[in-house]
Design a protein around this motif. Structure first.
Motif, mmCIF file in Angstrom:
data_model
loop_
_atom_site.group_PDB
_atom_site.id
_atom_site.type_symbol
_atom_site.label_atom_id
_atom_site.label_comp_id
_atom_site.label_asym_id
_atom_site.label_seq_id
_atom_site.Cartn_x
_atom_site.Cartn_y
_atom_site.Cartn_z
ATOM 1 N N ARG A 1 7.717 3.185 11.111
ATOM 2 C CA ARG A 1 6.405 3.232 10.463
ATOM 3 C C ARG A 1 6.543 3.152 8.937
ATOM 4 O O ARG A 1 5.678 2.592 8.263
ATOM 5 N N HIS A 2 7.609 3.736 8.419
ATOM 6 C CA HIS A 2 7.862 3.635 6.981
ATOM 7 C C HIS A 2 8.094 2.175 6.594
ATOM 8 O O HIS A 2 7.530 1.687 5.592
ATOM 9 N N ARG A 3 8.902 1.458 7.376
ATOM 10 C CA ARG A 3 9.174 0.044 7.090
ATOM 11 C C ARG A 3 7.895 -0.785 7.127
ATOM 12 O O ARG A 3 7.689 -1.661 6.286
ATOM 13 N N LYS A 4 7.043 -0.506 8.096
ATOM 14 C CA LYS A 4 5.791 -1.257 8.200
ATOM 15 C C LYS A 4 4.904 -1.020 6.981
ATOM 16 O O LYS A 4 4.271 -1.948 6.479
ATOM 17 N N HIS B 1 8.635 16.631 -0.026
ATOM 18 C CA HIS B 1 8.622 15.608 -1.065
ATOM 19 C C HIS B 1 7.939 14.331 -0.576
ATOM 20 O O HIS B 1 7.165 13.698 -1.303
ATOM 21 N N TYR B 2 8.237 13.968 0.650
ATOM 22 C CA TYR B 2 7.688 12.739 1.221
ATOM 23 C C TYR B 2 6.168 12.840 1.355
ATOM 24 O O TYR B 2 5.432 11.931 0.956
ATOM 25 N N LYS C 1 -0.461 1.521 -8.984
ATOM 26 C CA LYS C 1 0.886 0.949 -9.116
ATOM 27 C C LYS C 1 1.928 2.052 -9.246
ATOM 28 O O LYS C 1 2.992 1.998 -8.617
ATOM 29 N N LYS C 2 1.636 3.071 -10.067
ATOM 30 C CA LYS C 2 2.586 4.166 -10.274
ATOM 31 C C LYS C 2 2.796 4.971 -8.992
ATOM 32 O O LYS C 2 3.924 5.341 -8.652
ATOM 33 N N ARG C 3 1.718 5.246 -8.282
ATOM 34 C CA ARG C 3 1.842 6.036 -7.049
ATOM 35 C C ARG C 3 2.587 5.271 -5.975
ATOM 36 O O ARG C 3 3.359 5.848 -5.197
ATOM 37 N N TRP C 4 2.358 3.965 -5.896
ATOM 38 C CA TRP C 4 3.089 3.152 -4.920
ATOM 39 C C TRP C 4 4.570 3.085 -5.291
ATOM 40 O O TRP C 4 5.439 3.187 -4.406
ATOM 41 N N LEU D 1 11.204 6.540 -1.907
ATOM 42 C CA LEU D 1 11.593 7.567 -0.930
ATOM 43 C C LEU D 1 12.035 6.970 0.389
ATOM 44 O O LEU D 1 11.650 5.866 0.764
ATOM 45 N N SER D 2 12.823 7.763 1.110
ATOM 46 C CA SER D 2 13.199 7.428 2.479
ATOM 47 C C SER D 2 12.454 8.345 3.417
ATOM 48 O O SER D 2 12.097 9.468 3.045
#
Length: 372
Positions: free
Chosen positions: A254-257, A301-302, A359-362, A368-369
Motif C-alpha cells: 500500500r505504501h508503494r501504491k 513517526h509514519y 509539496k513539503k508534506r509530500w 519514510l518507509s
C-alpha cells in the motif's frame, strides 16, 4: 432451526418515563439459550421478512438513564485494534472487522436522533474503515456477493448529509473571516437547511429494513466464518498463516501504491489527486489496523507524517466538493448566489496558495518507509 438449539423470545411494550419526557418501547428480545449463534440471526432475518424491525444496541436501562439526565449519545471514534503476534490472518481479519463494526454500531443511535452531525461523520468513518478492511484482506478472504454494494449504499446515504455539514461549517468558516459575513450568512443558512434534510434521510436509512438486513447478514457471515465454505485446503492454509507477515506485505504494497499515485502530488489535477488521497487513506487504515504488530516508534513517526499529508489532501477535497455544491446552491436558494460565487473564488485562491505546503508534506512523507 437445528435440533437442540434453544432461543428465548420476549415481547416488551410500554414507555420509559422521566421528568424530561418519555420514550415508547416496542421490542422483540431474542436470547440464545443454547446452540449456534447463526440460529439467533436466522430467526431475526425471518422476522424481518414479516415485521419492519431495527436492531438497538442500547439496553432499556441505558435508555432510561439517557432520558433521566437528558443526554444524547456522543459520537464514537474508532478504538485501537489489538492484534497478537500469534494471530493468524483469519484471526486478524475477524478482529479488525469487528472493531470497525463496533464503531459503526456505536454511532447508529446518534445518527437516528439527528442531534449531532458528528455521529454521521463517525459512522461514515466506520463504514469506510470496514470497506477498507474487506478490501485489504480480499485476496485471502473474499466478501460475499452484494456486501460491498450494500455498504456503498448506506455510506452514500450518510455522505450526502456530511458533505453539506462540512460546507456549512468548516469550509465556509474559511470564507467568512475576511469581512464578508453578510454575504456568507445566506449561503450558510441554505447549506444548513439542506444538511438537516439530508440528516433526516440518513436517519431513515439507518432505521430501514434494508440496513437491518445488511447488519444481520454480515453478522451471520462473520460468526460462522462463511468465507470458509468454498475454500480449498491451500486457501485455508493461507489464511492460517501468520498475521505479522501478512501485515508487513500489505503495508509495503500500500505504501508503494501511494508513492506511485502521489508522484508530483502538488501538481496533479483534481481527479488524480483524489486517487492519491484514497490511496493515503487506505495506507492510514492499514497502518492503524496493524499498528500493534509493528514497532511503536516507527508507527508514530509514519502516522504523524501521513496525518499531516491527509489533512492537507482532505481540506483540498472539501474545497472541490464545496465548489460543486456551491454551483448548485443558487438553483434552490437564489438569495445565496452572490455569497456562493465569492466563496468559490476564495476557496480556489486558498487551494492555489497551499501549493508549497503540500509539496513539503509530500516530500516529508516520501522519505519514510512503512512500519514493520
Amino acid at each position: 432451526m437445528p435440533s437442540g438449539d434453544e432461543l428465548e423470545v420476549a415481547l416488551d411494550e410500554g414507555t420509559i418515563d422521566a421528568d424530561s419526557g418519555s420514550v415508547p418501547i416496542a421490542a422483540v428480545e431474542l436470547e440464545l439459550r443454547h446452540g449456534q449463534a447463526e440460529s439467533l440471526y436466522g430467526v431475526a432475518l425471518e422476522l424481518l421478512e414479516t415485521v419492519p424491525l431495527r436492531i438497538d444496541h442500547v439496553s432499556k436501562a441505558d435508555l432510561g438513564y439517557e432520558l433521566l439526565v437528558a443526554e444524547h449519545s456522543d459520537a464514537v471514534k474508532a478504538r485501537p485494534v489489538h492484534l497478537n503476534r500469534r494471530d493468524s490472518v483469519e484471526d486478524a481479519f475477524c478482529t479488525v472487522v469487528r472493531n470497525c463494526l463496533d464503531q459503526v454500531h456505536a454511532n447508529e443511535r446518534g445518527v437516528v436522533s439527528g442531534h449531532d452531525p458528528s455521529s454521521v461523520h463517525q459512522m461514515r468513518v466506520g463504514l469506510r474503515r470496514l470497506r477498507s478492511a474487506l478490501d485489504l484482506f480480499a485476496t485471502g478472504i473474499p466478501a460475499y456477493p452484494g456486501l460491498d454494494g450494500e455498504l456503498r449504499w448506506i455510506a452514500s446515504e450518510l455522505g450526502a448529509a456530511r458533505d453539506w455539514e462540512v460546507l456549512a461549517g468548516a469550509t465556509l468558516d474559511r470564507s467568512g473571516t475576511i469581512g464578508n459575513a453578510d454575504e456568507i450568512q445566506p449561503v450558510r443558512q441554505a447549506c444548513e437547511r439542506i444538511a438537516v434534510n439530508n440528516r433526516q434521510r440518513a436517519a431513515a436509512a439507518v432505521e430501514s429494513v434494508r440496513y437491518t438486513r445488511l447488519v444481520l447478514q454480515l453478522a451471520v457471515w462473520l460468526n460462522r466464518k462463511g468465507w470458509r465454505g468454498g475454500m480449498s485446503d491451500e486457501q485455508r492454509k493461507g489464511i492460517g498463516g501468520a498475521a505479522g507477515k501478512f501485515a508487513a506485505e500489505v503495508l509495503r504494497d500500500r505504501h508503494r501504491k501511494l508513492i506511485k499515485r502521489g508522484k508530483r502530488l502538488a501538481d496533479l489535477d483534481d481527479h488524480r489527486r483524489h486517487r492519491a488521497r484514497i490511496a493515503a487513506k487506505k495506507v492510514r487504515y492499514a497502518t492503524e489496523f496493524f499498528a500493534s504488530l509493528c514497532a511503536r516508534r516507527a508507527v508514530q513517526h509514519y502516522v504523524e507524517a501521513l496525518t499531516a499529508l491527509q489533512d492537507d489532501l482532505g481540506w483540498r477535497n472539501d474545497a472541490v466538493v464545496a465548489d460543486q455544491l456551491l454551483k448548485l446552491l443558487p438553483q434552490t436558494s437564489p438569495e445565496a448566489a452572490s455569497g456562493a460565487a465569492f466563496a468559490r473564488g476564495y476557496l480556489a485562491s486558498r487551494v492555489a496558495a497551499d501549493h508549497q505546503t503540500l509539496k513539503k508534506r509530500w516530500k516529508r512523507f516520501r522519505r519514510l518507509s512503512p512500519p514493520h
